[in-house]
Design a protein around this motif. Structure first.
Motif, PDB file in Angstrom:
ATOM      1  N   THR A  70       0.833  -1.195   0.000  1.00  0.00           N
ATOM      2  CA  THR A  70       0.000   0.000   0.000  1.00  0.00           C
ATOM      3  C   THR A  70       0.872   1.251   0.000  1.00  0.00           C
ATOM      4  O   THR A  70       1.729   1.416   0.871  1.00  0.00           O
ATOM      5  CB  THR A  70      -0.908   0.063   1.245  1.00  0.00           C
ATOM      6  N   PHE A  71       0.653   2.103  -0.985  1.00  0.00           N
ATOM      7  CA  PHE A  71       1.268   3.422  -1.026  1.00  0.00           C
ATOM      8  C   PHE A  71       0.141   4.436  -1.111  1.00  0.00           C
ATOM      9  O   PHE A  71      -0.463   4.617  -2.179  1.00  0.00           O
ATOM     10  CB  PHE A  71       2.210   3.554  -2.219  1.00  0.00           C
ATOM     11  N   ALA A  72      -0.184   5.047   0.020  1.00  0.00           N
ATOM     12  CA  ALA A  72      -1.346   5.931   0.093  1.00  0.00           C
ATOM     13  C   ALA A  72      -0.945   7.270   0.702  1.00  0.00           C
ATOM     14  O   ALA A  72      -0.255   7.317   1.720  1.00  0.00           O
ATOM     15  CB  ALA A  72      -2.456   5.297   0.935  1.00  0.00           C
ATOM     16  N   GLY A  73      -1.387   8.331   0.075  1.00  0.00           N
ATOM     17  CA  GLY A  73      -1.120   9.658   0.609  1.00  0.00           C
ATOM     18  C   GLY A  73      -2.011  10.682  -0.059  1.00  0.00           C
ATOM     19  O   GLY A  73      -2.508  10.464  -1.181  1.00  0.00           O
ATOM     20  N   ARG A  74      -2.253  11.765   0.648  1.00  0.00           N
ATOM     21  CA  ARG A  74      -3.056  12.863   0.088  1.00  0.00           C
ATOM     22  C   ARG A  74      -2.105  13.891  -0.499  1.00  0.00           C
ATOM     23  O   ARG A  74      -1.399  14.596   0.218  1.00  0.00           O
ATOM     24  CB  ARG A  74      -3.929  13.495   1.187  1.00  0.00           C
ATOM     25  N   VAL A  75      -2.050  13.944  -1.835  1.00  0.00           N
ATOM     26  CA  VAL A  75      -1.148  14.844  -2.539  1.00  0.00           C
ATOM     27  C   VAL A  75      -1.932  15.577  -3.617  1.00  0.00           C
ATOM     28  O   VAL A  75      -2.632  14.947  -4.415  1.00  0.00           O
ATOM     29  CB  VAL A  75       0.018  14.072  -3.196  1.00  0.00           C
ATOM     30  N   ASP A  76      -1.833  16.876  -3.645  1.00  0.00           N
ATOM     31  CA  ASP A  76      -2.487  17.668  -4.681  1.00  0.00           C
ATOM     32  C   ASP A  76      -1.701  17.494  -5.982  1.00  0.00           C
ATOM     33  O   ASP A  76      -0.571  17.965  -6.106  1.00  0.00           O
ATOM     34  CB  ASP A  76      -2.519  19.139  -4.269  1.00  0.00           C
ATOM     35  N   MET A  77      -2.298  16.788  -6.946  1.00  0.00           N
ATOM     36  CA  MET A  77      -1.595  16.463  -8.183  1.00  0.00           C
ATOM     37  C   MET A  77      -1.914  17.413  -9.319  1.00  0.00           C
ATOM     38  O   MET A  77      -1.426  17.241 -10.439  1.00  0.00           O
ATOM     39  CB  MET A  77      -1.943  15.033  -8.600  1.00  0.00           C
ATOM     40  N   ALA A  78      -2.711  18.424  -9.081  1.00  0.00           N
ATOM     41  CA  ALA A  78      -3.067  19.378 -10.136  1.00  0.00           C
ATOM     42  C   ALA A  78      -1.810  20.048 -10.678  1.00  0.00           C
ATOM     43  O   ALA A  78      -1.021  20.613  -9.928  1.00  0.00           O
ATOM     44  CB  ALA A  78      -4.029  20.421  -9.589  1.00  0.00           C
ATOM     45  N   GLY A  79      -1.609  19.945 -11.966  1.00  0.00           N
ATOM     46  CA  GLY A  79      -0.480  20.602 -12.602  1.00  0.00           C
ATOM     47  C   GLY A  79       0.816  19.827 -12.571  1.00  0.00           C
ATOM     48  O   GLY A  79       1.800  20.244 -13.190  1.00  0.00           O
TER      49      GLY A  79
ATOM     50  N   GLY B 224       1.193 -19.018  -7.404  1.00  0.00           N
ATOM     51  CA  GLY B 224      -0.155 -19.081  -6.863  1.00  0.00           C
ATOM     52  C   GLY B 224      -0.409 -18.154  -5.695  1.00  0.00           C
ATOM     53  O   GLY B 224      -1.454 -18.252  -5.036  1.00  0.00           O
ATOM     54  N   VAL B 225       0.522 -17.245  -5.403  1.00  0.00           N
ATOM     55  CA  VAL B 225       0.335 -16.289  -4.315  1.00  0.00           C
ATOM     56  C   VAL B 225      -0.596 -15.167  -4.781  1.00  0.00           C
ATOM     57  O   VAL B 225      -0.473 -14.670  -5.904  1.00  0.00           O
ATOM     58  CB  VAL B 225       1.685 -15.688  -3.871  1.00  0.00           C
ATOM     59  N   LEU B 226      -1.521 -14.787  -3.914  1.00  0.00           N
ATOM     60  CA  LEU B 226      -2.396 -13.653  -4.196  1.00  0.00           C
ATOM     61  C   LEU B 226      -1.704 -12.375  -3.734  1.00  0.00           C
ATOM     62  O   LEU B 226      -1.194 -12.303  -2.610  1.00  0.00           O
ATOM     63  CB  LEU B 226      -3.733 -13.805  -3.475  1.00  0.00           C
ATOM     64  N   ALA B 227      -1.667 -11.375  -4.588  1.00  0.00           N
ATOM     65  CA  ALA B 227      -1.061 -10.092  -4.243  1.00  0.00           C
ATOM     66  C   ALA B 227      -2.091  -8.988  -4.397  1.00  0.00           C
ATOM     67  O   ALA B 227      -2.971  -9.049  -5.265  1.00  0.00           O
ATOM     68  CB  ALA B 227       0.153  -9.808  -5.122  1.00  0.00           C
ATOM     69  N   GLN B 228      -1.969  -7.971  -3.563  1.00  0.00           N
ATOM     70  CA  GLN B 228      -2.849  -6.810  -3.634  1.00  0.00           C
ATOM     71  C   GLN B 228      -1.988  -5.550  -3.519  1.00  0.00           C
ATOM     72  O   GLN B 228      -1.262  -5.372  -2.556  1.00  0.00           O
ATOM     73  CB  GLN B 228      -3.881  -6.839  -2.505  1.00  0.00           C
ATOM     74  N   VAL B 229      -2.085  -4.684  -4.522  1.00  0.00           N
ATOM     75  CA  VAL B 229      -1.337  -3.429  -4.528  1.00  0.00           C
ATOM     76  C   VAL B 229      -2.345  -2.283  -4.552  1.00  0.00           C
ATOM     77  O   VAL B 229      -3.105  -2.138  -5.508  1.00  0.00           O
ATOM     78  CB  VAL B 229      -0.395  -3.340  -5.746  1.00  0.00           C
ATOM     79  N   ASP B 230      -2.367  -1.512  -3.473  1.00  0.00           N
ATOM     80  CA  ASP B 230      -3.270  -0.356  -3.356  1.00  0.00           C
ATOM     81  C   ASP B 230      -2.458   0.925  -3.457  1.00  0.00           C
ATOM     82  O   ASP B 230      -1.472   1.102  -2.722  1.00  0.00           O
ATOM     83  CB  ASP B 230      -3.993  -0.373  -2.012  1.00  0.00           C
TER      84      ASP B 230
ATOM     85  N   PHE C 208      -6.068   9.977  -0.483  1.00  0.00           N
ATOM     86  CA  PHE C 208      -6.427   9.833   0.931  1.00  0.00           C
ATOM     87  C   PHE C 208      -5.240   9.287   1.708  1.00  0.00           C
ATOM     88  O   PHE C 208      -4.347   8.649   1.152  1.00  0.00           O
ATOM     89  CB  PHE C 208      -7.662   8.942   1.128  1.00  0.00           C
ATOM     90  N   ARG C 209      -5.242   9.581   2.995  1.00  0.00           N
ATOM     91  CA  ARG C 209      -4.202   9.074   3.879  1.00  0.00           C
ATOM     92  C   ARG C 209      -4.628   7.730   4.457  1.00  0.00           C
ATOM     93  O   ARG C 209      -5.807   7.480   4.680  1.00  0.00           O
ATOM     94  CB  ARG C 209      -3.952  10.044   5.040  1.00  0.00           C
ATOM     95  N   ARG C 210      -3.661   6.890   4.701  1.00  0.00           N
ATOM     96  CA  ARG C 210      -3.886   5.619   5.389  1.00  0.00           C
ATOM     97  C   ARG C 210      -3.165   5.707   6.731  1.00  0.00           C
ATOM     98  O   ARG C 210      -1.964   5.991   6.768  1.00  0.00           O
ATOM     99  CB  ARG C 210      -3.345   4.457   4.554  1.00  0.00           C
ATOM    100  N   LEU C 211      -3.875   5.509   7.812  1.00  0.00           N
ATOM    101  CA  LEU C 211      -3.295   5.722   9.129  1.00  0.00           C
ATOM    102  C   LEU C 211      -2.304   4.638   9.531  1.00  0.00           C
ATOM    103  O   LEU C 211      -1.397   4.890  10.313  1.00  0.00           O
ATOM    104  CB  LEU C 211      -4.405   5.840  10.176  1.00  0.00           C
ATOM    105  N   SER C 212      -2.461   3.435   8.990  1.00  0.00           N
ATOM    106  CA  SER C 212      -1.524   2.374   9.311  1.00  0.00           C
ATOM    107  C   SER C 212      -0.141   2.694   8.736  1.00  0.00           C
ATOM    108  O   SER C 212      -0.028   3.133   7.589  1.00  0.00           O
ATOM    109  CB  SER C 212      -2.004   1.039   8.741  1.00  0.00           C
ATOM    110  N   PRO C 213       0.922   2.468   9.509  1.00  0.00           N
ATOM    111  CA  PRO C 213       2.276   2.706   8.990  1.00  0.00           C
ATOM    112  C   PRO C 213       2.809   1.558   8.136  1.00  0.00           C
ATOM    113  O   PRO C 213       3.915   1.648   7.605  1.00  0.00           O
ATOM    114  CB  PRO C 213       3.104   2.845  10.270  1.00  0.00           C
TER     115      PRO C 213
END
Length: 332
Positions: free
Chosen positions: A154-163, A224-230, A235-240
């Motif tokens: 998971t790579f999550a953050g609130r970043v203003d991407m305009a421009g 056969g491993v299941l992977a999930q990439v978010d 938005f911010r994710r509070l978990s470190p």
């Protein structure tokens, strides 16, 4: 070629093309190795050059193997072909920032030039060189976690991407999926092998952009491993925790400040590692590449790995458009 490694300190003759945010991090990571920089903005290039006591040169000057052992390309992805191909044809090894290209055909073409010329092409993959991640791979390979069932990144953050160029598809090749999930895909591949099938969902939009600003990529590996990439810019994710590995006998959660593990042989969960540092991981990445080149070996991340990551992202976009699982053909 001259390159020595003392701890994580690499010395060599390194050029840097692109002195924006990530380029400046590469400049710091290259301390002791950096010889010259270039940027489309000569004022920025001159400032970074002055800061590090090196020259600011035109891009054309970097295609000189008698002067450079390696050139780091940290310019926007759409510029990579016109910069990388001349370097490879001149015999100068290249470490490119991710993604290697804006699309899979271009990634394949650059890899083909590398193969044709025999000049190494690698992609900067800093997370492979975080000590916590390396120790996690060792736990997986030792069997301490049992059979790995799932990997989450998971790579999550609130970043203003305009421009910003990252949110312009003609420059970046897409949105947050190609920009951020490329690191996630490489991390999954490093830990548990090739990704062969993906299913991707995007949105809902958190910012008025021309590209996706949030995405979830589900994948199966060849084992056969299941992977999930978010990934998200909105938005911010509070978990470190940014990477978790779950096995039948144990689990690992890797956070920005350190990692925790439970295994079949440990009576209690335990902490390990020292956390993530951008510059230190880039420095370790550089040291590994310079050492491989000095020894006449392939870099730890090959052009085939670059193409495999691009194939997963390409399949991810196809899946999002079609609403179906899509194979990657990533075992290259």
């Amino acid at each position: 070629m001259t390159a020595t490694v003392e701890g994580l300190v690499a010395t060599g003759r390194v050029g840097l093309i692109g002195t924006g945010g990530i380029g400046q991090a590469h400049a710091q990571a290259s301390a002791g190795s950096l010889s010259a920089v270039a940027d489309v903005n000569p004022v920025v290039a001159a400032a970074v050059a002055a800061e590090h006591g090196v020259e600011a040169l035109p891009v054309e000057a970097f295609a000189d193997p008698s002067r450079f052992d390696l050139v780091i390309v940290a310019s926007p992805p759409s510029t990579h072909p016109d910069i990388v191909e001349p370097l490879l044809r001149a015999g100068v090894p290249v470490m490119s920032e991710k993604p290697i290209a804006v699309d899979l055909p271009t990634a394949k073409r650059l890899a083909a030039v590398s193969a044709e010329t025999g000049t190494p092409l690698t992609m900067a993959t800093k997370f492979r060189f975080v000590d916590d991640v390396i120790q996690t791979k060792q736990l997986i390979e030792s069997g301490a976690l049992g059979d790995v069932v799932k990997v989450e990144v998971t790579f999550a953050g609130r970043v203003d991407m305009a421009g910003r160029w990252n949110s312009k598809p003609e420059i970046a090749g897409g949105g947050v999926l190609i920009d951020n999930a490329t690191h996630g895909v490489d991390l999954v591949r490093y830990l548990v092998g090739d990704i062969v099938e993906v299913s991707t969902a995007t949105g809902p939009a958190g910012q008025p952009l021309a590209v996706e600003d949030s995405a979830t990529l589900l994948a199966y590996t060849s084992r056969g491993v299941l992977a999930q990439v978010d990934v998200t810019w909105s938005f911010r994710r509070l978990s470190p925790v940014y990477c978790a590995v779950y096995g039948t006998e144990g689990s690992v959660e890797i956070g920005w400040q350190g990692a925790r593990a439970s295994t079949a042989t440990a009576t209690e969960p335990y902490s390990f590692g020292s956390g993530y540092g951008k510059v230190s991981s880039l420095r370790a990445n550089l040291a590994a590449v310079l050492t491989a080149l000095a020894n006449g070996e392939a870099p730890p991340v090959t052009a085939a790995d670059d193409v495999a990551a691009a194939a997963v992202i390409d399949a991810g976009y196809v899946s999002a458009q079609r609403g179906t699982w899509t194979t990657t053909g990533a075992a290259v």
